[in-house]
Design a protein around this motif. Structure first.
Motif, PDB file in Angstrom:
ATOM      1  N   TYR A  59       0.846  -1.203   0.000  1.00  0.00           N
ATOM      2  CA  TYR A  59       0.000   0.000   0.000  1.00  0.00           C
ATOM      3  C   TYR A  59       0.876   1.246   0.000  1.00  0.00           C
ATOM      4  CZ  TYR A  59      -3.025   3.552   2.139  1.00  0.00           C
ATOM      5  OH  TYR A  59      -3.707   4.690   2.417  1.00  0.00           O
ATOM      6  N   CYS A  64      -3.077   7.289  -1.822  1.00  0.00           N
ATOM      7  CA  CYS A  64      -4.453   6.981  -1.419  1.00  0.00           C
ATOM      8  C   CYS A  64      -5.273   8.261  -1.275  1.00  0.00           C
ATOM      9  CB  CYS A  64      -4.434   6.203  -0.104  1.00  0.00           C
ATOM     10  SG  CYS A  64      -6.066   5.719   0.446  1.00  0.00           S
ATOM     11  N   ILE A  65      -6.485   8.245  -1.843  1.00  0.00           N
ATOM     12  CA  ILE A  65      -7.358   9.422  -1.778  1.00  0.00           C
ATOM     13  C   ILE A  65      -8.542   9.181  -0.823  1.00  0.00           C
ATOM     14  CG2 ILE A  65      -6.757  10.360  -4.040  1.00  0.00           C
ATOM     15  CD1 ILE A  65      -9.247   8.901  -5.163  1.00  0.00           C
ATOM     16  N   ALA A  66      -8.457   8.115  -0.044  1.00  0.00           N
ATOM     17  CA  ALA A  66      -9.487   7.785   0.957  1.00  0.00           C
ATOM     18  C   ALA A  66     -10.887   7.667   0.352  1.00  0.00           C
ATOM     19  CB  ALA A  66      -9.465   8.797   2.102  1.00  0.00           C
ATOM     20  N   CYS A  67     -10.965   7.117  -0.861  1.00  0.00           N
ATOM     21  CA  CYS A  67     -12.262   7.022  -1.534  1.00  0.00           C
ATOM     22  C   CYS A  67     -13.097   5.846  -1.004  1.00  0.00           C
ATOM     23  CB  CYS A  67     -12.054   6.857  -3.036  1.00  0.00           C
ATOM     24  SG  CYS A  67     -11.209   5.327  -3.456  1.00  0.00           S
ATOM     25  N   GLU A  68     -12.440   4.903  -0.359  1.00  0.00           N
ATOM     26  CA  GLU A  68     -13.089   3.727   0.247  1.00  0.00           C
ATOM     27  C   GLU A  68     -13.670   2.746  -0.771  1.00  0.00           C
ATOM     28  OE1 GLU A  68     -15.585   4.259   3.618  1.00  0.00           O
ATOM     29  OE2 GLU A  68     -14.340   5.863   4.425  1.00  0.00           O
ATOM     30  N   VAL A  69     -13.231   2.834  -2.012  1.00  0.00           N
ATOM     31  CA  VAL A  69     -13.669   1.846  -3.002  1.00  0.00           C
ATOM     32  C   VAL A  69     -13.194   0.450  -2.581  1.00  0.00           C
ATOM     33  CG1 VAL A  69     -13.225   1.046  -5.365  1.00  0.00           C
ATOM     34  CG2 VAL A  69     -13.886   3.406  -4.963  1.00  0.00           C
ATOM     35  N   CYS A  70     -11.963   0.395  -2.048  1.00  0.00           N
ATOM     36  CA  CYS A  70     -11.416  -0.902  -1.626  1.00  0.00           C
ATOM     37  C   CYS A  70     -12.303  -1.556  -0.564  1.00  0.00           C
ATOM     38  CB  CYS A  70      -9.990  -0.748  -1.115  1.00  0.00           C
ATOM     39  SG  CYS A  70      -9.799   0.538   0.112  1.00  0.00           S
ATOM     40  N   VAL A  81     -10.163   2.436   6.446  1.00  0.00           N
ATOM     41  CA  VAL A  81      -9.669   3.724   5.943  1.00  0.00           C
ATOM     42  C   VAL A  81     -10.061   4.780   6.969  1.00  0.00           C
ATOM     43  CG1 VAL A  81      -9.599   5.255   3.946  1.00  0.00           C
ATOM     44  CG2 VAL A  81     -10.201   2.848   3.632  1.00  0.00           C
ATOM     45  N   TYR A  97      -4.443   3.705   7.549  1.00  0.00           N
ATOM     46  CA  TYR A  97      -5.039   2.694   6.663  1.00  0.00           C
ATOM     47  C   TYR A  97      -4.527   1.350   7.149  1.00  0.00           C
ATOM     48  CZ  TYR A  97      -6.430   0.331   2.344  1.00  0.00           C
ATOM     49  OH  TYR A  97      -7.022  -0.491   1.440  1.00  0.00           O
ATOM     50  N   CYS A 114      -8.913  -0.305  -7.024  1.00  0.00           N
ATOM     51  CA  CYS A 114      -8.374   0.950  -6.474  1.00  0.00           C
ATOM     52  C   CYS A 114      -8.121   1.938  -7.618  1.00  0.00           C
ATOM     53  CB  CYS A 114      -7.088   0.677  -5.714  1.00  0.00           C
ATOM     54  SG  CYS A 114      -6.298   2.183  -5.143  1.00  0.00           S
ATOM     55  N   PRO A 115      -8.740   3.123  -7.594  1.00  0.00           N
ATOM     56  CA  PRO A 115      -8.623   4.036  -8.741  1.00  0.00           C
ATOM     57  C   PRO A 115      -7.232   4.661  -8.883  1.00  0.00           C
ATOM     58  CG  PRO A 115      -9.879   5.058  -6.988  1.00  0.00           C
ATOM     59  CD  PRO A 115      -9.636   3.654  -6.551  1.00  0.00           C
ATOM     60  N   THR A 116      -6.471   4.713  -7.809  1.00  0.00           N
ATOM     61  CA  THR A 116      -5.153   5.375  -7.899  1.00  0.00           C
ATOM     62  C   THR A 116      -4.004   4.358  -7.928  1.00  0.00           C
ATOM     63  OG1 THR A 116      -5.022   5.512  -5.497  1.00  0.00           O
ATOM     64  CG2 THR A 116      -5.988   7.399  -6.643  1.00  0.00           C
ATOM     65  N   CYS A 118      -2.870   2.490  -5.688  1.00  0.00           N
ATOM     66  CA  CYS A 118      -1.974   2.548  -4.531  1.00  0.00           C
ATOM     67  C   CYS A 118      -1.897   1.194  -3.830  1.00  0.00           C
ATOM     68  CB  CYS A 118      -2.387   3.644  -3.566  1.00  0.00           C
ATOM     69  SG  CYS A 118      -3.982   3.412  -2.840  1.00  0.00           S
ATOM     70  N   LEU A 119      -2.752   0.261  -4.236  1.00  0.00           N
ATOM     71  CA  LEU A 119      -2.667  -1.095  -3.694  1.00  0.00           C
ATOM     72  C   LEU A 119      -2.089  -2.010  -4.768  1.00  0.00           C
ATOM     73  CD1 LEU A 119      -6.186  -1.404  -2.031  1.00  0.00           C
ATOM     74  CD2 LEU A 119      -4.023  -1.121  -0.843  1.00  0.00           C
TER      75      LEU A 119
HETATM   76  S1  SF4 Z   1      -9.525   2.255  -3.163  1.00  0.00           S
HETATM   77 FE1  SF4 Z   1      -7.369   2.866  -3.166  1.00  0.00          FE
HETATM   78  S2  SF4 Z   1      -7.453   5.119  -3.092  1.00  0.00           S
HETATM   79 FE2  SF4 Z   1      -9.468   4.384  -2.462  1.00  0.00          FE
HETATM   80  S3  SF4 Z   1      -9.338   4.252  -0.209  1.00  0.00           S
HETATM   81 FE3  SF4 Z   1      -8.820   2.223  -1.017  1.00  0.00          FE
HETATM   82  S4  SF4 Z   1      -6.593   2.255  -1.154  1.00  0.00           S
HETATM   83 FE4  SF4 Z   1      -7.235   4.382  -0.962  1.00  0.00          FE
END
Ligand code: SF4
Ligand code: SF4
Length: 215
Positions: A59, A64-70, A81, A97, A114-116, A118-119
Motif C-alpha cells: 500500500y 491513497c485518496i481515501a475514496c473507500e472503493v477498496c 480507511v 489505513y 483501487c482508482p489510484t 496505490c494497492l
Molecule cells: S480504493 Fe485505493 S485510493 Fe481508495 S481508499 Fe482504497 S486504497 Fe485508498
C-alpha cells in the motif's frame, strides 16, 4: 491322497504367483528409488511465485485518496480507511489505513478496483506470526517492500512448472537463462491482436473456411 497332492500343487502355484507379484512390486519401488526426488527443500529451496501471484498487499499512503472503493469491493469490507474531513480545505485527510491479514482472503478485489493504483499484490506469502493481532498491518507495515525469493542469498529459487523450459518437469538444475515454455503474456497479446487485424480484412473468407471445417 490325490486330493492332498492337488492342494499342495495349488498352494505352491499360488505361492509362486504371490512371489512373482511381490517381485514386480519391489522392482517398481526400487526403480522409483533410482530417480531424483522432485521435492522442494523448503526453506533452503523455494518456488518463485507466478507473475500474478496474490501475496501480501502493498500500500502506498501518498497515493491513497481515501475514496473507500477498496472497502466497498472487499467481500468482508476489510480495509480500514481512517480519514477526517478538513473543513478548511473541504478535502478528506487520510489518517491511517490498515488491512488485517488474519481475515483477508487475498482475493485481490481491492487491488483490482483501487482508482489510484496505490494497492498492489506482492509475492510475499510468509506471514506467519505468533500473535493474530500482529497480522493487522497498518499503513507503515503495508508500505514495506516485500521480500523476494530471488534476491535472498540463503535460498535457491526454483521455477514453477509453467515457467520451466519445454519438456522439463523438474525445476532442479535448470539454468536460469533457459527460456520458459510457451510465450510471454506480451507475445500472446501480439498474436491475439495481429490476427484480429488480418481476420477483420478476410472475415468473409475465414467464416467460409470455418463452415467448410464444420461440414
Ligand atoms: S480504493 Fe485505493 S485510493 Fe481508495 S481508499 Fe482504497 S486504497 Fe485508498
Ligand atoms: S484482498 Fe480481498 S479480502 Fe483482502 S482486503 Fe482486498 S478485497 Fe478484502
Amino acid at each position: 491322497m490325490f486330493g492332498f497332492l492337488k492342494q499342495v500343487g495349488d498352494y505352491t502355484r499360488d505361492a509362486v504367483d504371490a512371489a512373482r507379484n511381490l517381485a514386480q512390486g519391489f522392482s517398481v519401488t526400487f526403480d522409483h528409488m533410482q530417480r531424483r526426488p522432485v521435492t522442494v527443500q523448503y526453506p533452503y529451496e523455494k518456488l518463485i511465485p507466478s507473475e500474478r501471484y496474490r501475496g501480501r498487499i502493498h500500500y502506498e499512503f501518498d497515493k491513497c485518496i481515501a475514496c473507500e472503493v477498496c472497502v466497498r469491493v472487499c467481500p468482508i469490507n476489510l480495509p480500514v480507511v481512517d480519514w477526517v474531513m478538513n473543513k478548511a480545505t473541504k478535502k478528506k485527510e487520510l489518517r491511517n489505513y490498515s488491512i488485517d491479514f488474519g481475515v483477508c482472503i487475498f482475493c485481490g478485489n481491492c487491488v483490482e478496483y483501487c482508482p489510484t493504483n496505490c494497492l498492489s499484490m506482492t509475492e510475499e506469502y510468509e506471514l506467519a506470526a505468533f500473535d493474530r493481532h500482529s497480522l493487522n498491518y497498518d499503513n507503515v507495515a503495508l508500505g514495506r517492500l516485500p521480500t523476494s525469493v530471488t534476491t535472498d542469498p540463503s535460498v535457491v529459487p526454483l521455477r514453477e512448472l509453467a515457467y520451466l523450459p519445454a519438456g522439463e518437469m523438474d525445476p532442479h538444475g535448470v539454468a536460469a537463462d533457459r527460456p520458459r515454455a510457451g510465450q510471454l503474456p506480451s507475445q500472446v497479446l501480439e498474436t491475439l491482436t495481429s490476427p484480429a487485424k488480418s481476420s477483420a480484412k478476410n472475415e468473409g473468407q475465414s467464416s467460409n473456411e470455418a463452415k467448410e471445417g464444420d461440414a
